[in-house]
Design an enzyme around this catalytic site. Structure first.
Site, PDB file in Angstrom:
ATOM      1  N   ASN A 199      27.229  -8.647  40.569  1.00  0.00           N
ATOM      2  CA  ASN A 199      27.379  -9.616  39.527  1.00  0.00           C
ATOM      3  C   ASN A 199      26.391  -9.802  38.458  1.00  0.00           C
ATOM      4  O   ASN A 199      26.647 -10.145  37.578  1.00  0.00           O
ATOM      5  CB  ASN A 199      26.708 -11.213  40.604  1.00  0.00           C
ATOM      6  N   THR A 213      28.475  -8.313  50.601  1.00  0.00           N
ATOM      7  CA  THR A 213      29.019  -9.308  49.884  1.00  0.00           C
ATOM      8  C   THR A 213      29.098  -9.156  48.190  1.00  0.00           C
ATOM      9  O   THR A 213      29.240 -10.009  47.687  1.00  0.00           O
ATOM     10  CB  THR A 213      28.369 -10.453  50.168  1.00  0.00           C
ATOM     11  N   ASN A 233      34.640  -7.955  43.958  1.00  0.00           N
ATOM     12  CA  ASN A 233      33.952  -7.030  44.533  1.00  0.00           C
ATOM     13  C   ASN A 233      34.665  -5.661  44.847  1.00  0.00           C
ATOM     14  O   ASN A 233      34.067  -4.613  44.765  1.00  0.00           O
ATOM     15  CB  ASN A 233      33.586  -7.459  46.066  1.00  0.00           C
ATOM     16  N   HIS A 245      32.492 -18.098  48.539  1.00  0.00           N
ATOM     17  CA  HIS A 245      33.203 -16.962  49.038  1.00  0.00           C
ATOM     18  C   HIS A 245      32.004 -16.338  50.105  1.00  0.00           C
ATOM     19  O   HIS A 245      32.677 -16.212  51.148  1.00  0.00           O
ATOM     20  CB  HIS A 245      33.013 -15.818  47.714  1.00  0.00           C
TER      21      HIS A 245
HETATM   22  C1  BDR Z   1      32.826 -12.071  44.827  1.00  0.00           C
HETATM   23  O1  BDR Z   1      32.375 -11.857  43.385  1.00  0.00           O
HETATM   24  C2  BDR Z   1      31.081 -12.461  42.844  1.00  0.00           C
HETATM   25  O2  BDR Z   1      31.221 -13.184  41.807  1.00  0.00           O
HETATM   26  C3  BDR Z   1      30.946 -13.504  44.288  1.00  0.00           C
HETATM   27  O3  BDR Z   1      29.375 -13.378  44.471  1.00  0.00           O
HETATM   28  C4  BDR Z   1      31.828 -12.877  45.482  1.00  0.00           C
HETATM   29  O4  BDR Z   1      30.966 -12.053  46.137  1.00  0.00           O
HETATM   30  C5  BDR Z   1      33.894 -13.232  44.671  1.00  0.00           C
HETATM   31  O5  BDR Z   1      35.144 -12.728  43.942  1.00  0.00           O
HETATM   32 CA    CA Z   2      28.461 -11.342  46.043  1.00  0.00          CA
END
Ligand code: BDR
Ligand code: CA
Length: 324
Positions: free
Chosen positions: A51, A134, A175, A251
């Protein structure tokens, strides 16, 4: 041969799953940290570029550790994907990755810049840990490549990523899109795998009513998280058709709740492969949902449905636990 590992989650001593969270905070990553700290045995946090650049996702993880006053090691990992150029998501999370709140500067130092080695050592030193990525899957993929033995030592991998539709492109979720080669390694690793993709995470929105639940809690943590939720809501709402969503999709905590509150989520076993080549589909999770005998053996539990009210209550309870 089918994997016969016991994935009923519980660590022998505490009855809670032991989790190593690999993240790129990120508003929803921050909520995932709170959720894991409350409902799991959080054995460590590693950071990855996603991010925001690595320096900033790491800073944000340290901020969250301070706000929760938890004694959990934070190690930074990969500053860039395996092959792709690093590309952050300021249009969702702001330049800092956690725009929208007045964040207190971290008071505790980073425990190391050896995130991948930390993942490997932690999994070698203790059996039955869940890896919960994540963000982009760079750190996890490198760890699996350098130390394939950890695949047999972990309980599994529960990740946020993918789906039958995309958000970064028509077909690709952020991701997976950010590091498709890493995702391909992870989806092919051969052990238990849980995928919280957009199909389920878009059922889990921080509606104004839910944000108000957080705002009603006392203390600095709740104040910061309320501000973060409001910023996250503003970017999401500004980027979607009016009326198409009620708030930002929260998410990342679902990859944690899949382990700590499995009764709140439905899942289906499917084979999932990662498209790394396609002009229009690079970063797509190709989910084999065919009812045909030639479909491939499943490698992944795909989350399909969440009891959103109860799941959000678990998050509010986690925030309340640390509120002071
Ligand atoms: C994912 O992308 C990021 O923006 C969020 O943290 C999440 O892990 C959602 O597509
Ligand atoms: Ca994330």
């Amino acid at each position: 041969m089918a994997d016969t590992r016991d994935t009923t989650n519980a660590s022998a001593t505490t009855g809670r799953p032991a989790i190593l969270l690999d993240c790129d905070p990120g508003h929803d990553d921050a909520i995932a940290i709170v959720t894991a700290a409350r409902h799991a045995d959080l054995v460590g946090i590693t950071t990855v570029a996603g991010n925001a650049p690595l320096e900033r996702t790491t800073y944000n993880a340290l901020v969250m550790r301070d706000l929760l006053a938890i004694d959990v090691p934070v190690h930074s990992g990969s500053a860039r994907p395996l092959v792709a150029e690093p590309r952050a998501a300021p249009f969702i999370h702001g330049e800092s990755g956690l725009d929208g709140a007045d964040l207190p500067a971290p008071t505790t130092p980073l425990d190391g810049t050896d995130g991948v080695e930390f993942i490997i050592d932690t999994c070698r030193n203790s059996e039955g840990i869940w890896l919960v990525p994540t963000g982009p899957l760079t750190n996890i993929a490198i760890a699996l490549r350098f130390a394939p033995d950890i695949a047999d030592r972990i309980a599994g991998i529960s990740l946020m990523g993918g789906g039958t539709f995309g958000n970064r492109t028509v077909t690709a979720e952020f991701n997976i899109w950010a590091d498709p080669e890493a995702a391909s390694i992870v989806f092919g690793y051969g052990g238990p795998l849980v995928m919280a993709g957009l199909d389920v995470t878009h059922q889990f929105q921080a509606t104004p009513t839910r944000i108000a639940q957080v705002a009603a809690l006392p203390g600095q943590l709740a104040r910061v998280l309320t501000d973060l939720f409001n910023f996250f809501a503003s970017t999401y709402l500004s980027r979607h058709d009016p009326g198409s969503i009620q708030g930002p999709a929260v998410h990342d905590p679902l990859a944690v709740l899949a382990l700590t509150h499995p009764e709140l989520l439905d899942r289906e076993a499917h084979h999932v492969a990662i498209e790394t080549m396609g002009t229009l589909t690079r970063g797509m999770t190709v989910i084999d949902q065919r009812h045909l005998v030639e479909r491939r053996e499943s490698n992944c539990d795909v989350l399909t449905k969440v009891d959103a009210d109860t799941a959000f209550d678990a998050i509010v309870e986690a925030i309340a636990h640390f509120a002071k």
